[in-house]
Write an enzyme that holds these catalytic residues in place. Structure first.
Site, PDB file in Angstrom:
ATOM      1  N   ASP A 182      21.583  15.627 -17.817  1.00  0.00           N
ATOM      2  CA  ASP A 182      22.286  14.349 -17.702  1.00  0.00           C
ATOM      3  C   ASP A 182      23.772  14.620 -17.914  1.00  0.00           C
ATOM      4  OD1 ASP A 182      23.183  11.748 -17.891  1.00  0.00           O
ATOM      5  OD2 ASP A 182      21.982  11.202 -19.648  1.00  0.00           O
ATOM      6  N   TYR A 225      36.275   2.188 -20.462  1.00  0.00           N
ATOM      7  CA  TYR A 225      36.156   1.441 -19.196  1.00  0.00           C
ATOM      8  C   TYR A 225      37.077   0.230 -19.280  1.00  0.00           C
ATOM      9  CZ  TYR A 225      32.007   4.267 -19.819  1.00  0.00           C
ATOM     10  OH  TYR A 225      31.162   5.317 -20.088  1.00  0.00           O
ATOM     11  N   GLU A 249      30.232  13.556 -20.129  1.00  0.00           N
ATOM     12  CA  GLU A 249      28.906  13.678 -20.755  1.00  0.00           C
ATOM     13  C   GLU A 249      28.378  15.100 -20.630  1.00  0.00           C
ATOM     14  OE1 GLU A 249      25.782  11.339 -18.851  1.00  0.00           O
ATOM     15  OE2 GLU A 249      24.562  11.479 -20.673  1.00  0.00           O
ATOM     16  N   GLU A 297      28.450  11.642 -24.901  1.00  0.00           N
ATOM     17  CA  GLU A 297      29.014  11.009 -23.707  1.00  0.00           C
ATOM     18  C   GLU A 297      29.914   9.817 -24.003  1.00  0.00           C
ATOM     19  OE1 GLU A 297      26.120   8.695 -21.385  1.00  0.00           O
ATOM     20  OE2 GLU A 297      24.522   9.573 -22.579  1.00  0.00           O
ATOM     21  N   HIS A 307      26.089   1.279 -14.777  1.00  0.00           N
ATOM     22  CA  HIS A 307      24.952   1.725 -13.975  1.00  0.00           C
ATOM     23  C   HIS A 307      25.156   1.398 -12.502  1.00  0.00           C
ATOM     24  CE1 HIS A 307      22.011   2.143 -17.594  1.00  0.00           C
ATOM     25  NE2 HIS A 307      23.007   2.987 -17.607  1.00  0.00           N
ATOM     26  N   ASP A 343       0.780  -1.227   0.000  1.00  0.00           N
ATOM     27  CA  ASP A 343       0.000   0.000   0.000  1.00  0.00           C
ATOM     28  C   ASP A 343       0.819   1.289   0.000  1.00  0.00           C
ATOM     29  OD1 ASP A 343      -2.608  -0.129  -0.363  1.00  0.00           O
ATOM     30  OD2 ASP A 343      -3.221   0.342   1.684  1.00  0.00           O
ATOM     31  N   HIS A 389      28.888   1.384 -25.089  1.00  0.00           N
ATOM     32  CA  HIS A 389      27.612   2.091 -25.279  1.00  0.00           C
ATOM     33  C   HIS A 389      27.733   3.114 -26.403  1.00  0.00           C
ATOM     34  CE1 HIS A 389      29.112   5.692 -23.141  1.00  0.00           C
ATOM     35  NE2 HIS A 389      29.608   4.881 -22.219  1.00  0.00           N
ATOM     36  N   ARG A 440      34.113   8.619 -18.168  1.00  0.00           N
ATOM     37  CA  ARG A 440      33.068   9.085 -19.105  1.00  0.00           C
ATOM     38  C   ARG A 440      32.945  10.594 -18.937  1.00  0.00           C
ATOM     39  NH1 ARG A 440      29.415   5.799 -17.972  1.00  0.00           N
ATOM     40  NH2 ARG A 440      28.021   6.878 -16.536  1.00  0.00           N
ATOM     41  N   ASP A 488      27.826  10.435 -12.584  1.00  0.00           N
ATOM     42  CA  ASP A 488      26.811  10.627 -13.624  1.00  0.00           C
ATOM     43  C   ASP A 488      25.525  10.970 -12.890  1.00  0.00           C
ATOM     44  OD1 ASP A 488      24.927  10.494 -15.640  1.00  0.00           O
ATOM     45  OD2 ASP A 488      25.710   8.638 -16.514  1.00  0.00           O
ATOM     46  N   HIS A 506      16.135   9.418 -21.619  1.00  0.00           N
ATOM     47  CA  HIS A 506      16.325   8.869 -22.970  1.00  0.00           C
ATOM     48  C   HIS A 506      15.063   9.277 -23.725  1.00  0.00           C
ATOM     49  CE1 HIS A 506      19.444   5.615 -21.604  1.00  0.00           C
ATOM     50  NE2 HIS A 506      19.772   6.845 -21.274  1.00  0.00           N
ATOM     51  N   HIS A 546      22.170  10.168 -26.571  1.00  0.00           N
ATOM     52  CA  HIS A 546      20.743   9.910 -26.767  1.00  0.00           C
ATOM     53  C   HIS A 546      20.007  11.242 -26.746  1.00  0.00           C
ATOM     54  CE1 HIS A 546      20.549  10.528 -22.384  1.00  0.00           C
ATOM     55  NE2 HIS A 546      21.624   9.761 -22.327  1.00  0.00           N
TER      56      HIS A 546
HETATM   57  N1  GLY Z   1      22.585   8.530 -16.948  1.00  0.00           N
HETATM   58  C1  GLY Z   1      21.964   7.854 -17.993  1.00  0.00           C
HETATM   59  C2  GLY Z   1      22.672   8.028 -19.257  1.00  0.00           C
HETATM   60  O1  GLY Z   1      23.723   8.617 -19.289  1.00  0.00           O
HETATM   61  O2  GLY Z   1      22.206   7.636 -20.282  1.00  0.00           O
HETATM   62 MN    MN Z   2      23.202   9.995 -20.891  1.00  0.00          MN
HETATM   63 MN    MN Z   3      24.391  10.077 -17.829  1.00  0.00          MN
END
Ligand code: GLY
Ligand code: MN
Ligand code: MN
Length: 434
Positions: A264, A382, A408, A378, A236, A33, A343, A406, A253, A354, A347
């Site tokens: 982002d 790694y 971004e 980005e 992630h 609940d 990756h 990374r 991130d 996204h 995006h």
């Molecule tokens: N933080 C999610 C991405 O970079 O796509």
């Molecule tokens: Mn991103």
């Molecule tokens: Mn990100």
């Protein structure tokens, strides 16, 4: 409300003789609940500004009386005491500009009149299975009637074909919110660099950043990633519970959601203030990859080119370091770099992190960049200690293990090129050190 009205007008112009149906997000129950915070479905919000669960918006431009119809939860003082304010049927018309509004309990009775002359239904199947059933039952009923009546929807088409192209080009009002979302996250990243120290825990940095989101009226756009040391190689990573050590890189991130619009941002810097030589080499490589990628963000350039540019810089660099060997074109074509860069370079960004919109229109045909689009850029590298090298490629020397970088940024395509909305967070080697 005028902005939402304009959006609906643009939507209606694309519907033709169809009827489009949009479902609100459901109220998500966590367990026993207890509810998750409600977050409206992005398309529903984009077209209505209406912020409650258990609602349906119908668009029927061909209907004689009502073109925009809202079904909403009815007023119920007792229920509202438990679950919060409801606009109710009467105010839904007045406040949200609907031509007609009904209680959601009347959906089955009232919906058919908006379908019987439509040639198709636009609806996004698959997100809400229970509601899919409702729509499919109406469609079946209309199909049966078609044979005697000669009118009625024969097809169901994904409503995303209507909304994606609209959402992909941001209006000045949307950009204002996106700039604010970016600005708050920029401040948070700049704060993070000031307070990160060996001995502190990842979650402390997360908490200080998210506090800044909160006091500025925002919230985390997605689970913040504060990844030190080898954690930086987990894309992630969200545990954020490690104590940071001198000599670690810290990859953060984290983005802010402000009035439904998102930023982002990722930055990577040395916790102790100075890059180790190998960390610096990889950092500079990613920075150069991002620079080359950004040079491909302007109107008229196909969407794949910035990714291809980043991949080329990364592959060339890793070859120079002996981490990849062979023919560069073959490494790129056969994606042998993927253990290090798995990756894509970004995006679309907007109401969703996204965001809505296609990247490709056919096997060969990429989306062409246009002014008003917002995307992330980005690239990353790694070097996980658990890396399995591709056949024919060398074992990675342990001196490289645990380095994850990374960088971004959020980028608006402008008439002449691009504008980096998150430029307020520095990224040169000198600025990442202290
Ligand atoms: N933080 C999610 C991405 O970079 O796509
Ligand atoms: Mn991103
Ligand atoms: Mn990100």
């Amino acid at each position: 409300m005028e902005i939402y009205r304009q959006r609906r007008e643009q939507l209606m112009a694309k519907i033709g003789n169809g009827t489009a149906i949009f479902r609100s997000a459901p109220m998500a129950v966590m367990h026993n609940d207890v509810e998750y915070a409600f977050r409206q479905d992005s398309n529903f919000f984009y077209l209505t500004g209406f912020n409650e669960p258990d609602a349906v918006a119908v668009f029927a431009p061909h209907h004689e009386e009502h073109q925009f119809i809202l079904f909403v939860q009815p007023k119920d003082i007792e229920k509202e005491t438990w679950t919060g304010y409801r606009t109710g049927v009467d105010l839904a018309k007045e406040m949200y500009g609907a031509d007609e509004a009904y209680s959601i309990t009347e959906l089955d009775e009232k919906l058919p009149q908006y379908l019987e002359k439509a040639d198709r239904i636009y609806y996004h199947v698959g997100r809400d299975r229970a509601f899919d059933d409702t729509i499919l039952q109406h469609w079946q009923q209309q199909r049966r009637l078609y044979y005697r009546r000669g009118t009625g929807p024969r097809a169901i088409e994904d409503s995303a074909v209507l909304t994606d192209p609209l959402r992909q080009i941001k209006t000045p009002e949307e950009l204002e919110l996106m700039r604010r979302a970016a600005e708050i996250a920029v401040d948070a990243h700049n704060l993070a660099r000031e307070i990160a120290r060996p001995g502190r825990y990842e979650y402390e940095i997360q908490a200080e950043m998210e506090r800044l989101f909160g006091v500025n009226g925002g919230s985390p756009a997605y689970p913040s990633i504060v990844a030190s040391g080898g954690n930086s190689c987990i894309l992630h990573y969200v545990e954020n519970n490690r104590q940071m050590q001198d000599g670690d890189l810290l990859l953060i991130d984290a983005g802010c959601c402000y009035q439904y619009y998102n930023s982002d941002i990722t930055r990577t810097f040395p916790v102790g203030g100075k890059f180790k030589p190998n960390q610096k080499i990889i950092y500079e490589l990613v920075l150069e990859a991002q620079k080359q990628a950004l040079s491909k963000i302007k109107p008229g350039i196909p969407y794949n080119e910035h990714h291809d540019a980043a991949v080329r810089v990364i592959v060339e660099g890793l070859m120079e370091l002996g981490l990849l060997v062979g023919d560069i074109e073959e490494i790129i074509k056969e994606e042998k770099y993927k253990p290090f860069y798995m990756h894509k370079t970004g995006h679309w960004l907007g109401l969703d992190v996204h965001d809505a919109g296609a990247y490709k229109h056919s096997e060969e045909e990429w989306q062409i960049l246009q002014p008003g689009q917002v995307l992330t850029v980005e690239p990353g590298i790694y070097i996980s200690p658990f890396l399995k090298p591709v056949e024919g490629q060398p074992e990675v020397d342990s001196q490289w293990h645990g380095i994850g970088v990374r960088i971004e940024d959020d980028v608006l395509v402008t008439e002449t090129g691009c504008e980096i909305l998150t430029a307020g967070v520095p990224k040169s080697v000198e600025e990442m050190e202290r």
